[in-house]
Scaffold this motif. Sequence first.
Motif, PDB file in Angstrom:
ATOM      1  N   PRO A 185       0.817  -1.224   0.000  1.00 11.49           N
ATOM      2  CA  PRO A 185       0.000   0.000   0.000  1.00 11.49           C
ATOM      3  C   PRO A 185       0.851   1.275   0.000  1.00 11.49           C
ATOM      4  CG  PRO A 185      -0.803  -1.543   1.650  1.00 11.49           C
ATOM      5  CD  PRO A 185       0.485  -2.089   1.123  1.00 11.49           C
ATOM      6  N   TRP A 186       1.934   1.273   0.754  1.00 13.80           N
ATOM      7  CA  TRP A 186       2.810   2.442   0.787  1.00 13.80           C
ATOM      8  C   TRP A 186       3.450   2.664  -0.579  1.00 13.80           C
ATOM      9  CZ3 TRP A 186       7.972   3.228  -0.144  1.00 13.80           C
ATOM     10  CH2 TRP A 186       8.467   4.479   0.197  1.00 13.80           C
ATOM     11  N   ALA A 187       3.895   1.582  -1.208  1.00 16.82           N
ATOM     12  CA  ALA A 187       4.535   1.685  -2.518  1.00 16.82           C
ATOM     13  C   ALA A 187       3.562   2.216  -3.570  1.00 16.82           C
ATOM     14  CB  ALA A 187       5.080   0.327  -2.946  1.00 16.82           C
ATOM     15  N   LYS A 188       2.301   1.833  -3.489  1.00 23.71           N
ATOM     16  CA  LYS A 188       1.300   2.337  -4.435  1.00 23.71           C
ATOM     17  C   LYS A 188       1.007   3.816  -4.183  1.00 23.71           C
ATOM     18  CE  LYS A 188      -0.931  -2.026  -5.441  1.00 23.71           C
ATOM     19  NZ  LYS A 188      -2.152  -2.833  -5.324  1.00 23.71           N
ATOM     20  N   GLN A 189       1.115   4.236  -2.928  1.00 27.79           N
ATOM     21  CA  GLN A 189       0.862   5.629  -2.588  1.00 27.79           C
ATOM     22  C   GLN A 189       2.051   6.527  -2.960  1.00 27.79           C
ATOM     23  OE1 GLN A 189       0.067   6.212   1.557  1.00 27.79           O
ATOM     24  NE2 GLN A 189      -1.078   8.091   1.183  1.00 27.79           N
ATOM     25  N   HIS A 190       3.267   5.981  -2.911  1.00 33.39           N
ATOM     26  CA  HIS A 190       4.488   6.740  -3.196  1.00 33.39           C
ATOM     27  C   HIS A 190       5.338   6.012  -4.242  1.00 33.39           C
ATOM     28  CE1 HIS A 190       3.568   9.061   0.408  1.00 33.39           C
ATOM     29  NE2 HIS A 190       3.401   7.919   1.035  1.00 33.39           N
ATOM     30  N   PRO A 191       4.845   5.873  -5.468  1.00 36.94           N
ATOM     31  CA  PRO A 191       5.552   5.056  -6.462  1.00 36.94           C
ATOM     32  C   PRO A 191       6.923   5.608  -6.857  1.00 36.94           C
ATOM     33  CG  PRO A 191       3.729   6.203  -7.497  1.00 36.94           C
ATOM     34  CD  PRO A 191       3.613   6.437  -6.020  1.00 36.94           C
ATOM     35  N   VAL A 192       7.079   6.916  -6.914  1.00 37.78           N
ATOM     36  CA  VAL A 192       8.362   7.487  -7.326  1.00 37.78           C
ATOM     37  C   VAL A 192       9.428   7.205  -6.273  1.00 37.78           C
ATOM     38  CG1 VAL A 192       9.569   9.630  -7.855  1.00 37.78           C
ATOM     39  CG2 VAL A 192       7.271   9.253  -8.742  1.00 37.78           C
ATOM     40  N   VAL A 193       9.071   7.408  -5.014  1.00 39.27           N
ATOM     41  CA  VAL A 193      10.021   7.135  -3.920  1.00 39.27           C
ATOM     42  C   VAL A 193      10.354   5.650  -3.880  1.00 39.27           C
ATOM     43  CG1 VAL A 193      10.362   7.210  -1.415  1.00 39.27           C
ATOM     44  CG2 VAL A 193       9.178   9.079  -2.563  1.00 39.27           C
ATOM     45  N   PHE A 194       9.342   4.806  -4.028  1.00 26.06           N
ATOM     46  CA  PHE A 194       9.562   3.355  -3.986  1.00 26.06           C
ATOM     47  C   PHE A 194      10.491   2.899  -5.111  1.00 26.06           C
ATOM     48  CE2 PHE A 194       8.232  -0.985  -5.191  1.00 26.06           C
ATOM     49  CZ  PHE A 194       8.633  -1.635  -4.034  1.00 26.06           C
ATOM     50  N   ARG A 195      10.250   3.383  -6.325  1.00 29.16           N
ATOM     51  CA  ARG A 195      11.105   3.002  -7.456  1.00 29.16           C
ATOM     52  C   ARG A 195      12.528   3.522  -7.272  1.00 29.16           C
ATOM     53  NH1 ARG A 195       6.344   4.426 -11.124  1.00 29.16           N
ATOM     54  NH2 ARG A 195       5.331   2.426 -11.388  1.00 29.16           N
ATOM     55  N   SER A 196      12.636   4.726  -6.730  1.00 31.24           N
ATOM     56  CA  SER A 196      13.967   5.289  -6.467  1.00 31.24           C
ATOM     57  C   SER A 196      14.730   4.432  -5.467  1.00 31.24           C
ATOM     58  CB  SER A 196      13.842   6.715  -5.947  1.00 31.24           C
ATOM     59  OG  SER A 196      13.237   7.533  -6.905  1.00 31.24           O
ATOM     60  N   LEU A 197      14.046   3.995  -4.418  1.00 34.76           N
ATOM     61  CA  LEU A 197      14.689   3.134  -3.423  1.00 34.76           C
ATOM     62  C   LEU A 197      15.062   1.779  -4.023  1.00 34.76           C
ATOM     63  CD1 LEU A 197      12.541   3.883  -0.252  1.00 34.76           C
ATOM     64  CD2 LEU A 197      14.938   4.480  -0.625  1.00 34.76           C
ATOM     65  N   CYS A 198      14.212   1.269  -4.902  1.00 34.87           N
ATOM     66  CA  CYS A 198      14.500  -0.025  -5.540  1.00 34.87           C
ATOM     67  C   CYS A 198      15.735   0.049  -6.427  1.00 34.87           C
ATOM     68  CB  CYS A 198      13.301  -0.494  -6.357  1.00 34.87           C
ATOM     69  SG  CYS A 198      11.945  -1.087  -5.338  1.00 34.87           S
ATOM     70  N   VAL A 199      16.058   1.218  -6.915  1.00 34.14           N
ATOM     71  CA  VAL A 199      17.269   1.400  -7.719  1.00 34.14           C
ATOM     72  C   VAL A 199      18.455   1.746  -6.817  1.00 34.14           C
ATOM     73  CG1 VAL A 199      18.361   2.858  -9.466  1.00 34.14           C
ATOM     74  CG2 VAL A 199      16.028   2.033  -9.806  1.00 34.14           C
ATOM     75  N   ALA A 200      18.252   2.660  -5.876  1.00 31.07           N
ATOM     76  CA  ALA A 200      19.355   3.178  -5.061  1.00 31.07           C
ATOM     77  C   ALA A 200      19.926   2.142  -4.101  1.00 31.07           C
ATOM     78  CB  ALA A 200      18.888   4.403  -4.278  1.00 31.07           C
ATOM     79  N   VAL A 201      19.089   1.401  -3.415  1.00 26.74           N
ATOM     80  CA  VAL A 201      19.587   0.467  -2.386  1.00 26.74           C
ATOM     81  C   VAL A 201      20.466  -0.621  -3.000  1.00 26.74           C
ATOM     82  CG1 VAL A 201      18.881  -1.231  -0.657  1.00 26.74           C
ATOM     83  CG2 VAL A 201      17.766   1.006  -0.737  1.00 26.74           C
ATOM     84  N   PRO A 202      20.021  -1.333  -4.040  1.00 32.57           N
ATOM     85  CA  PRO A 202      20.927  -2.337  -4.634  1.00 32.57           C
ATOM     86  C   PRO A 202      22.182  -1.727  -5.259  1.00 32.57           C
ATOM     87  CG  PRO A 202      18.681  -2.725  -5.357  1.00 32.57           C
ATOM     88  CD  PRO A 202      18.687  -1.407  -4.643  1.00 32.57           C
ATOM     89  N   THR A 203      22.056  -0.513  -5.799  1.00 34.03           N
ATOM     90  CA  THR A 203      23.222   0.138  -6.390  1.00 34.03           C
ATOM     91  C   THR A 203      24.270   0.432  -5.336  1.00 34.03           C
ATOM     92  OG1 THR A 203      21.840   1.121  -8.102  1.00 34.03           O
ATOM     93  CG2 THR A 203      23.994   2.138  -7.729  1.00 34.03           C
ATOM     94  N   VAL A 204      23.847   0.999  -4.217  1.00 35.25           N
ATOM     95  CA  VAL A 204      24.781   1.291  -3.116  1.00 35.25           C
ATOM     96  C   VAL A 204      25.354  -0.005  -2.555  1.00 35.25           C
ATOM     97  CG1 VAL A 204      24.945   2.220  -0.774  1.00 35.25           C
ATOM     98  CG2 VAL A 204      23.744   3.497  -2.545  1.00 35.25           C
ATOM     99  N   ALA A 205      24.509  -1.018  -2.350  1.00 30.80           N
ATOM    100  CA  ALA A 205      24.989  -2.293  -1.818  1.00 30.80           C
ATOM    101  C   ALA A 205      25.992  -2.936  -2.774  1.00 30.80           C
ATOM    102  CB  ALA A 205      23.818  -3.237  -1.575  1.00 30.80           C
ATOM    103  N   GLY A 206      25.722  -2.867  -4.072  1.00 32.99           N
ATOM    104  CA  GLY A 206      26.652  -3.423  -5.048  1.00 32.99           C
ATOM    105  C   GLY A 206      27.966  -2.662  -5.085  1.00 32.99           C
TER     106      GLY A 206
END
Length: 76
Positions: free
Chosen positions: A43-64
């Motif tokens: 539900p949070w991801a549907k409410q904040h799709p831009v933030v969610f997509r940004s986190l889905c890109v940023a977190v694995p990128t930083v971890a990698g």
Amino acid sequence: MMDWVWGGILGGVGVLAVAWAGFEARGIVSRRPGDTFSEWIRPWAKQHPVVFRSLCVAVPTVAGAVGAWLPGHILG
């Protein structure tokens, strides 16, 4: 002193990982709606799709990046 700091940080990360796994396992076994992480975050991801997509890109990128840098830093 730094051994205690790094030990505490790594220990804290370990405790969080084990706690998350325990809550996720309980949610899977209970089969109640909203108990697993994906059901909780959806539900949070549907409410904040831009933030969610940004986190889905940023977190694995930083971890990698850290995963690529750390072995050379430690062993080099």
